[in-house]
Design an enzyme around this catalytic site. Structure first.
Site, PDB file in Angstrom:
ATOM      1  CE  LYS A   1       3.261  -2.267  -4.537  1.00 11.62           C
ATOM      2  NZ  LYS A   1       3.069  -2.177  -2.946  1.00 11.62           N
TER       3      LYS A   1
ATOM      4  CD  GLN B   1       0.975  -8.852  -2.635  1.00 17.83           C
ATOM      5  OE1 GLN B   1       1.730  -9.452  -3.182  1.00 17.83           O
ATOM      6  NE2 GLN B   1      -0.207  -8.727  -3.120  1.00 17.83           N
TER       7      GLN B   1
ATOM      8  CG  ASP C   1      -1.841  -1.252   1.334  1.00 12.48           C
ATOM      9  OD1 ASP C   1      -2.176  -1.645   0.315  1.00 12.48           O
ATOM     10  OD2 ASP C   1      -1.765  -1.840   2.459  1.00 12.48           O
TER      11      ASP C   1
ATOM     12  N   GLY D   1      -3.808  -4.357  -4.492  1.00  8.99           N
ATOM     13  CA  GLY D   1      -4.863  -3.333  -4.689  1.00  8.99           C
ATOM     14  C   GLY D   1      -4.068  -1.995  -5.275  1.00  8.99           C
ATOM     15  CG  HIS D   2      -1.105  -2.184  -7.641  1.00  7.96           C
ATOM     16  ND1 HIS D   2      -0.119  -2.962  -8.476  1.00  7.96           N
ATOM     17  CD2 HIS D   2      -0.704  -2.297  -6.162  1.00  7.96           C
ATOM     18  CE1 HIS D   2       0.504  -3.516  -7.549  1.00  7.96           C
ATOM     19  NE2 HIS D   2       0.435  -3.417  -6.270  1.00  7.96           N
TER      20      HIS D   2
HETATM   21  P1  IMP Z   1      -2.587 -12.892   1.580  1.00  3.16           P
HETATM   22  O1  IMP Z   1      -1.664 -12.170   0.732  1.00  3.16           O
HETATM   23  O2  IMP Z   1      -4.130 -12.514   1.006  1.00  3.16           O
HETATM   24  O3  IMP Z   1      -2.399 -14.433   1.801  1.00  3.16           O
HETATM   25  O4  IMP Z   1      -2.451 -11.931   2.935  1.00  3.16           O
HETATM   26  C1  IMP Z   1      -1.360 -12.389   3.575  1.00  3.16           C
HETATM   27  C2  IMP Z   1      -0.691 -11.036   4.395  1.00  3.16           C
HETATM   28  O5  IMP Z   1      -0.387 -10.050   3.384  1.00  3.16           O
HETATM   29  C3  IMP Z   1      -1.885 -10.118   5.181  1.00  3.16           C
HETATM   30  O6  IMP Z   1      -1.439  -9.638   6.134  1.00  3.16           O
HETATM   31  C4  IMP Z   1      -2.486  -9.081   4.007  1.00  3.16           C
HETATM   32  O7  IMP Z   1      -3.234  -7.924   4.618  1.00  3.16           O
HETATM   33  C5  IMP Z   1      -1.214  -8.937   3.317  1.00  3.16           C
HETATM   34  N1  IMP Z   1      -1.385  -8.422   1.985  1.00  3.16           N
HETATM   35  C6  IMP Z   1      -1.568  -9.103   0.662  1.00  3.16           C
HETATM   36  N2  IMP Z   1      -1.608  -8.314  -0.027  1.00  3.16           N
HETATM   37  C7  IMP Z   1      -1.461  -7.010   0.260  1.00  3.16           C
HETATM   38  C8  IMP Z   1      -1.499  -5.794  -0.244  1.00  3.16           C
HETATM   39  O8  IMP Z   1      -1.575  -5.703  -1.621  1.00  3.16           O
HETATM   40  N3  IMP Z   1      -1.190  -4.755   0.339  1.00  3.16           N
HETATM   41  C9  IMP Z   1      -0.806  -4.709   1.599  1.00  3.16           C
HETATM   42  N4  IMP Z   1      -0.927  -6.036   2.272  1.00  3.16           N
HETATM   43  C10 IMP Z   1      -1.438  -7.014   1.744  1.00  3.16           C
END
Ligand code: IMP
Length: 429
Positions: free
Chosen positions: A17, A226, A14, A41-42
């Site tokens: 990017k 991420q 977040d 989420g971009h």
């Molecule tokens: P998962 O990727 O859905 O398995 O989640 C694993 C961890 O990564 C959790 O803490 C999510 O909140 C975090 N996470 C996954 N994708 C994002 C992102 O795009 N932005 C921020 N946190 C993320």
């Protein structure tokens, strides 16, 4: 910018990017998403429209660019198609504009069910995943029961693999979690084939495409999803995502040789403060009115899940670590304007752990949980930087803030983002 470029999140995701990738895309021929899936989420804001992209590279909103979803990404077809529909009026025909690797794995509905059940079973120790089925899809990949885009061109083979994968998922759901498994193979098979028809002509050997492009001297922008601190190997394990969200995932996620990737420049995106969604250690977290102020001012609610983000001061111990493992050449600082009216601004320059000063980011979660940030306190600039486009208009205290970041990380801050719009940025170098 005469080389290819890697844009990465330096924090827990977040960082903004999407906007940076969209902004820089005109200088590149290709934009590549190489890991993660619709957990990302971009956000890109153009005029009065806001685009929330999850799977499709943020370069899609610019004409004449090739956008690649490479083999390291796990793709939920329903979400991909929905996302395409949401931007169809801007993009028109996706042919020659969006390519999906024939080696990319597919996220199926049973992966989402397993994600939910796994989180539920963990109780207080849950990771706080996005529940998009990302972890279970990577589990299938590494268990060698995954299904790839290429498999869907051979329906009997796909059907056979799906039957086996679903039999296994059913047995986990029923025997491990004691829940009912209502999905039918027929339904998942026909839904998948119906959706696949809509994207089949976008499927390509993206590893080959990139190899040829890089050897020809075409320029590629690699878009990390991420953030570094969520990397499966180097992040705050087990509170991480299930792919290599740092630069370490570039080779395996694209199928391109490290020799070719190694020629690219690497820039890290970091907010002027820090946020995290989901569980896990966060030494500079502020569970007070300052944290609430950052959340409200920064509109810190998840793009994918809508969850309120945990907020805190910038952590330069973590940022130094991100700079090192990614080989970052420079930093881009976003959301500077969120700090505009703070009397004082803190940045963590070290941690204190059981009476000792540590400057390297620790592997052990238990150690990290006990680390107390050692802050350097800077004077706030108490004026608006929102929308500024000229480096000479930056208050002196902003330069002090930048200098501290540069001294602590040993890399230059090359750009500041001063608002959500495409045009709101300042190049510093
Ligand atoms: P998962 O990727 O859905 O398995 O989640 C694993 C961890 O990564 C959790 O803490 C999510 O909140 C975090 N996470 C996954 N994708 C994002 C992102 O795009 N932005 C921020 N946190 C993320």
């Amino acid at each position: 910018m005469d080389k290819s470029l890697v844009i990465l999140g330096s924090q827990w995701g977040d960082e903004g990017k999407g906007k940076i990738v969209d902004l820089l895309t005109p200088q590149y021929d290709y934009v590549v998403r190489y890991q993660g899936g619709s957990n990302a989420g971009h956000t890109v804001i153009i005029g009065d429209r806001k685009y929330a992209l999850h799977l499709i590279p943020s370069g899609i909103l610019r004409e004449g660019k090739k956008n690649l979803i490479t083999n390291g990404v796990v793709v939920a077809l329903d979400e991909l198609i929905e996302e395409m529909e949401r931007i169809r009026d801007v993009v028109g025909d996706f042919k020659d504009r969006l390519y999906i690797s024939d080696r990319a794995h597919i996220v199926f509905p049973y992966h989402k069910i397993l994600d939910g059940l796994s989180e539920k079973s963990k109780g207080n120790a849950k990771v706080g995943t996005t529940l998009k089925g990302i972890g279970p899809a990577y589990m299938s990949k590494y268990a060698r029961t995954g299904i790839r885009m290429a498999d869907l061109f051979d329906p009997p083979y796909f059907r056979e693999r799906l039957e086996n994968a679903m039999a296994e998922a059913k047995s986990i759901v029923e025997k491990v979690y004691g829940e009912r498994f209502d999905l039918s193979v027929d339904q998942v098979y026909s839904d998948t084939m119906r959706m696949f028809e809509k994207v089949a002509d976008l499927v390509a050997d993206t590893s080959l495409m990139l190899d040829q492009a890089l050897k020809k001297g075409e320029k590629v922008l690699f878009e990390g999803a991420q953030g570094t601190m969520l990397d499966i190997d180097m992040g705050t394990y087990p509170y991480v995502t299930s792919s290599n969200s740092s630069a370490l995932g570039l080779c395996n996620g694209t199928g391109v040789s490290p020799k070719l990737i190694g020629q690219a420049e690497v820039l890290g995106v970091s907010k002027a403060y820090l946020t995290r969604v989901g569980a896990g250690p966060f030494p500079t977290e502020l569970k007070d009115s300052v944290g609430d102020r950052l959340r409200e001012k920064g509109k810190e609610y998840g793009t994918t899940t809508g969850r309120p983000r945990r907020c805190g001061w910038l952590d330069l111990v973590a940022l130094r670590f991100a700079v090192r493992i990614n080989g970052m050449d420079g930093l881009i600082i976003t959301k500077l304007d969120v700090l505009d009216h703070f009397e004082e601004i803190k940045v963590a320059v070290a941690y204190e752990y059981e009476g000792q000063l540590i400057k390297e980011f620790p592997a052990s979660l238990k150690v990290l949980e006990k680390c107390k940030p050692v802050y350097k306190t800077l004077k706030g600039w108490n004026s608006s930087t929102s929308g500024l486009k000229d480096r000479d208009s930056l208050p002196e205290q902003v330069w002090d803030f930048i200098k501290t970041v540069e001294e602590e990380t040993s890399v230059p801050v090359v750009m500041l983002s001063t608002g959500p719009e495409r045009s709101e940025y300042i190049w510093l170098r």
